[in-house]
Scaffold this active site. Structure first.
Site, PDB file in Angstrom:
ATOM      1  N   SER A 181      -3.246  51.215  36.991  1.00  0.00           N
ATOM      2  CA  SER A 181      -2.356  51.603  35.901  1.00  0.00           C
ATOM      3  C   SER A 181      -3.173  51.596  34.623  1.00  0.00           C
ATOM      4  O   SER A 181      -4.223  50.927  34.550  1.00  0.00           O
ATOM      5  CB  SER A 181      -1.201  50.595  35.778  1.00  0.00           C
ATOM      6  OG  SER A 181      -0.509  50.746  34.555  1.00  0.00           O
ATOM      7  N   TYR A 204       2.738  42.001  35.969  1.00  0.00           N
ATOM      8  CA  TYR A 204       2.195  43.327  36.313  1.00  0.00           C
ATOM      9  C   TYR A 204       0.817  43.524  35.690  1.00  0.00           C
ATOM     10  O   TYR A 204      -0.132  43.950  36.367  1.00  0.00           O
ATOM     11  CB  TYR A 204       3.163  44.394  35.822  1.00  0.00           C
ATOM     12  CG  TYR A 204       2.785  45.809  36.163  1.00  0.00           C
ATOM     13  CD1 TYR A 204       2.986  46.325  37.440  1.00  0.00           C
ATOM     14  CD2 TYR A 204       2.239  46.650  35.192  1.00  0.00           C
ATOM     15  CE1 TYR A 204       2.657  47.642  37.744  1.00  0.00           C
ATOM     16  CE2 TYR A 204       1.905  47.964  35.485  1.00  0.00           C
ATOM     17  CZ  TYR A 204       2.118  48.455  36.763  1.00  0.00           C
ATOM     18  OH  TYR A 204       1.793  49.755  37.058  1.00  0.00           O
TER      19      TYR A 204
END
Length: 265
Positions: free
Chosen positions: A143, A156
């Site tokens: 990401s 995350y």
């Protein structure tokens, strides 16, 4: 340049980036193992698209929080494929809780899914490649938050930072086996994970993204397919940011801007 892949596994390939990747690899001539967690029907739809390209497709359920059992799914699919040349670790999850409110269970679920399960699956895939002695490609979908944090995503962010670091380390260790290891770091992509299932990103306006819109899953898949190809034979240990330029915005706030005023200086 003499490495030509014939088989691949793409985790989380029931929708979004995973589905687009499986289809892109099939279009390049690879047979594909497809995993799903909650959407078996979606995985079967992906398999149908793979077969439309004349390639074999095999489907299996994968729960990356089942550590270390998730590695057995990699072994099973590699066996059904008759080998494993490319492994794409795409399965993942997110969280949205402020650090002070994040529970230990939430933390553990996200880290297990995005980092611990990824470690097990990547290791198991690498062992198949080393044993076969033909080289290989390991590709982890991380990401933009592998590189920059986001408020409310501490678990995350930690997991994706960790996965990016893992990619760099195993690239060093596996280079002597002819295995390249890279990360692909998407920005906002129009997928179910971002609540944009089957939506055209070209019809969405994102003032804070230099290209002015979210990405399409196929735009991520094309980068992954490149990394799986002979053309990427000298690329390893890198993180390929595919975000429409969002990270370059830095303190200008990226995807959260609500106007185009910044473009005028």
């Amino acid at each position: 340049m003499d490495f030509t892949a014939q088989t691949a596994i793409v985790t989380g390939a029931d929708s979004g980036i995973g589905r687009a990747t499986a289809v892109a690899l099939a279009a390049d001539g690879l047979d594909v193992g497809i995993t799903w967690h909650t959407d078996e029907e979606g995985a079967e739809a992906t398999a149908s698209e793979v077969r439309e390209h004349g390639r074999k497709a095999f489907v299996a359920r994968l729960d990356t929080t089942d550590v270390p059992g998730c590695g057995d799914v990699v072994d099973e699919l590699a066996g059904r494929l008759g080998g494993l040349d490319v492994f794409v670790n795409n399965a993942g999850t997110g969280d949205n809780a402020p650090f002070l409110d994040l529970t230990l269970d939430q933390w553990r679920h996200t880290v297990a899914t995005d980092l611990e399960g990824a470690f097990v699956c990547l290791q198991r895939a690498a062992r198949h490649m080393v044993q076969a002695g033909r080289g290989g490609r390991l590709i982890a979908v991380t990401s933009v938050h592998e590189h920059q944090p986001r408020v409310g995503s501490s678990a995350y962010d930690a997991a994706k930072h960790g996965l990016g670091g893992l990619v760099k380390t195993i690239a060093l260790e596996l280079g002597s086996h002819g295995i390249t290891v890279n990360a692909v770091a998407p920005g906002e992509i129009a997928t179910p994970m971002t609540g944009q299932t089957d939506e055209d990103p070209h019809e969405k306006h994102r003032p804070g993204v230099p290209l002015g819109r979210p990405g399409d899953a196929r735009e991520i898949a094309s980068v992954i397919a490149f990394l799986a190809s002979p053309a990427a034979s000298y690329v390893t240990g890198a993180s390929w940011v595919v975000d429409g330029g969002m990270l370059q915005m830095g303190p200008q706030a990226g995807s959260h801007l609500e106007s185009d005023a910044w473009r005028e200086g």
